[in-house]
Design a protein around this motif. Structure first.
Motif, PDB file in Angstrom:
ATOM      1  N   ILE A 148     -12.626  -8.742  -1.594  1.00  0.00           N
ATOM      2  CA  ILE A 148     -11.267  -8.458  -2.052  1.00  0.00           C
ATOM      3  C   ILE A 148     -10.248  -8.513  -0.921  1.00  0.00           C
ATOM      4  O   ILE A 148      -9.049  -8.367  -1.170  1.00  0.00           O
ATOM      5  CB  ILE A 148     -11.193  -7.075  -2.739  1.00  0.00           C
ATOM      6  N   ARG A 205     -12.174  -9.571  -6.880  1.00  0.00           N
ATOM      7  CA  ARG A 205     -10.773  -9.942  -7.040  1.00  0.00           C
ATOM      8  C   ARG A 205     -10.687 -11.217  -7.872  1.00  0.00           C
ATOM      9  O   ARG A 205     -11.390 -12.200  -7.601  1.00  0.00           O
ATOM     10  CB  ARG A 205     -10.129 -10.155  -5.679  1.00  0.00           C
ATOM     11  N   SER A 230     -10.095  -2.852  -6.419  1.00  0.00           N
ATOM     12  CA  SER A 230     -10.821  -2.366  -5.242  1.00  0.00           C
ATOM     13  C   SER A 230     -12.092  -1.634  -5.646  1.00  0.00           C
ATOM     14  O   SER A 230     -13.140  -1.790  -5.017  1.00  0.00           O
ATOM     15  CB  SER A 230      -9.910  -1.444  -4.421  1.00  0.00           C
ATOM     16  N   GLU A 231     -11.989  -0.812  -6.703  1.00  0.00           N
ATOM     17  CA  GLU A 231     -13.159  -0.058  -7.137  1.00  0.00           C
ATOM     18  C   GLU A 231     -14.219  -0.969  -7.737  1.00  0.00           C
ATOM     19  O   GLU A 231     -15.414  -0.708  -7.594  1.00  0.00           O
ATOM     20  CB  GLU A 231     -12.729   1.001  -8.155  1.00  0.00           C
ATOM     21  N   ARG A 275      -5.815  -0.584  -7.891  1.00  0.00           N
ATOM     22  CA  ARG A 275      -6.976   0.201  -7.472  1.00  0.00           C
ATOM     23  C   ARG A 275      -8.244  -0.228  -8.202  1.00  0.00           C
ATOM     24  O   ARG A 275      -9.345  -0.218  -7.637  1.00  0.00           O
ATOM     25  CB  ARG A 275      -6.719   1.684  -7.716  1.00  0.00           C
ATOM     26  N   ASP A 312       0.826  -1.206   0.000  1.00  0.00           N
ATOM     27  CA  ASP A 312       0.000   0.000   0.000  1.00  0.00           C
ATOM     28  C   ASP A 312       0.862   1.259   0.000  1.00  0.00           C
ATOM     29  O   ASP A 312       1.868   1.337   0.725  1.00  0.00           O
ATOM     30  CB  ASP A 312      -0.908   0.026   1.234  1.00  0.00           C
TER      31      ASP A 312
END
Length: 419
Positions: free
Chosen positions: A374, A264, A259-260, A256, A221
């Protein structure tokens, strides 16, 4: 009481003139310092007990950032400088050499405090921007640091102009001669500023993104994006520092989008032993019909096959004539139906069960789906559960997974050969 009156009083007590002057100056300076400290103390009490409580009682939240960034506290340091500037001529006399020294010190102090206040103001503006809707997408830290760098350079020039009693314009005009040196010294800062602008405008990376950059040993991250560096906290909790401009010149992967999207990807293959692939005989078909998830598939597929074979009219006693179900094709249909009914699989994203090219390790049947969770640990558990099930049901289709011979297999083969 002034420095001159103290000097005269000491001379009246038979103190030599030089020592009397030093005593007068010492008294005046001590008096000024005490008065400046008192003024600073009163200014801070005014801010702490009046200004800050008033700000905290307001309904707006942005003004609380003025407190957290210490803007008013930094402004309070100007008060003692003003007090010294006003009272030093009264205590020392306007034409005294010591007055000139104090004026010089006060001017330097005011420049430093001004830089200090501007720094707090920039921190406030950055915090205010980052609380807004665009703050996360376009982080202002790198731009704030660049602006601070420029302001501090200007402040240094003003400090030098005060020390050497020269106009700042004279010093600014001399910057052209050292431009090449400045560009060399601040090369990383300039590259970082340009890279930070590109990263923000193109929305390439922001704090909180998971990025992978194998060339730099980064996989984790993003925790900070500054003027010259980007800090990445890896999954093993180590921190990798990457030059900001490296994110422009080198390639990296940003997760990203995963995540959006809220899903996954699971992409893994089962290698089927090709020796176990066969046509489905009547016994195997009866076993398939007892599997609930395959009923709709078998009804449609068997009807299609029966119609095709009726039109062909060949001798169907031979399995090779006409169309027939295979255990591997039925297994693929079962996997697809199972995933279609799985509560942890995203049905609105890509969902595939496909056959890849045969290879030395068998026939790969690839599962390509997206989990609806995710989080790393949850994702791994979902993936493991799916493949645990698929591996367990292989014998129901008279299939087996490929596994390279182990040492035990070779020993058994050697023993059988000897016997």
């Amino acid at each position: 009481m002034t420095a001159q009156s103290v000097t005269q009083w000491l001379e009246g007590h038979q103190v030599p003139l030089e020592f009397a002057q030093l005593g007068g100056w010492a008294f005046a300076i001590l008096y000024l310092l005490v008065f400046a400290l008192l003024a600073n103390f009163l200014a801070k009490r005014l801010i702490a007990y009046i200004i800050h409580p008033v700000i905290k009682k307001t309904s707006t939240e942005w003004d609380d950032l003025l407190i957290s960034n210490g803007v008013f506290v930094r402004l309070s340091h100007i008060v003692p400088a003003i007090a010294i500037q006003v009272f030093s001529p009264l205590l020392l006399g306007s034409g005294d050499n010591m007055t000139k020294v104090i004026d010089l010190a006060v001017n330097l102090y005011l420049i430093i405090i001004a830089l200090y206040v501007i720094d707090g103001g920039l921190n406030f503006m950055r915090a205010l921007w980052e609380r807004g809707p665009l703050g996360k997408r376009f982080p202002a830290k790198s731009f704030t640091q660049a602006f601070k760098l420029v302001v501090n350079l200007i402040g240094i020039i003003f400090i030098l102009s005060v020390l050497f009693d020269e106009s700042p314009l004279v010093l600014f005009s001399g910057l052209g001669a050292v431009t090449a040196i400045l560009l060399l010294i601040f090369k990383d800062a300039i590259l970082g500023l340009v890279a930070g602008f590109q990263l923000s405008v193109n929305n390439m990376v922001m704090v909180g993104d998971w990025i992978a950059m194998p060339a730099r040993g980064a996989d984790g991250d993003v925790i900070d994006v500054s003027l010259t560096t980007v800090k990445v906290q890896n999954w093993d909790k180590t921190i990798t520092t990457i030059p900001t401009y490296a994110l422009i010149s080198d390639s990296f992967k940003n997760w990203r989008g995963m995540s959006e999207a809220g899903g996954r990807r699971i992409k893994r293959a089962l290698n089927i032993d090709m020796r176990t692939i066969q046509f489905a005989n009547e016994e195997l078909l009866e076993r398939f019909k007892r599997i609930r998830l395959l009923r709709s598939y078998l009804d449609a597929k068997l009807e299609e096959i029966q119609k095709y074979n009726a039109d062909v009219g060949d001798d169907l006693a031979e399995l090779i004539n006409g169309r027939r179900l295979t255990n591997i094709g039925t297994f693929r249909a079962y996997c697809l139906a199972y995933l279609r009914n799985h509560p942890k699989v995203r049905q609105d994203l890509t969902l595939l069960v496909r056959q890849l090219a045969p290879e030395e390790h068998g026939l790969p049947i690839e599962i390509y789906v997206f989990s609806n969770d995710i989080a790393w640990a949850n994702y791994e558990a979902i993936q493991a559960d799916i493949f645990d099930h698929f591996l367990s049901v292989l014998p129901e289709f008279n299939l087996s997974s490929y596994q390279a011979p182990s040492g035990a297999d070779l020993e058994k083969a050697a023993a059988a050969f000897k016997s």
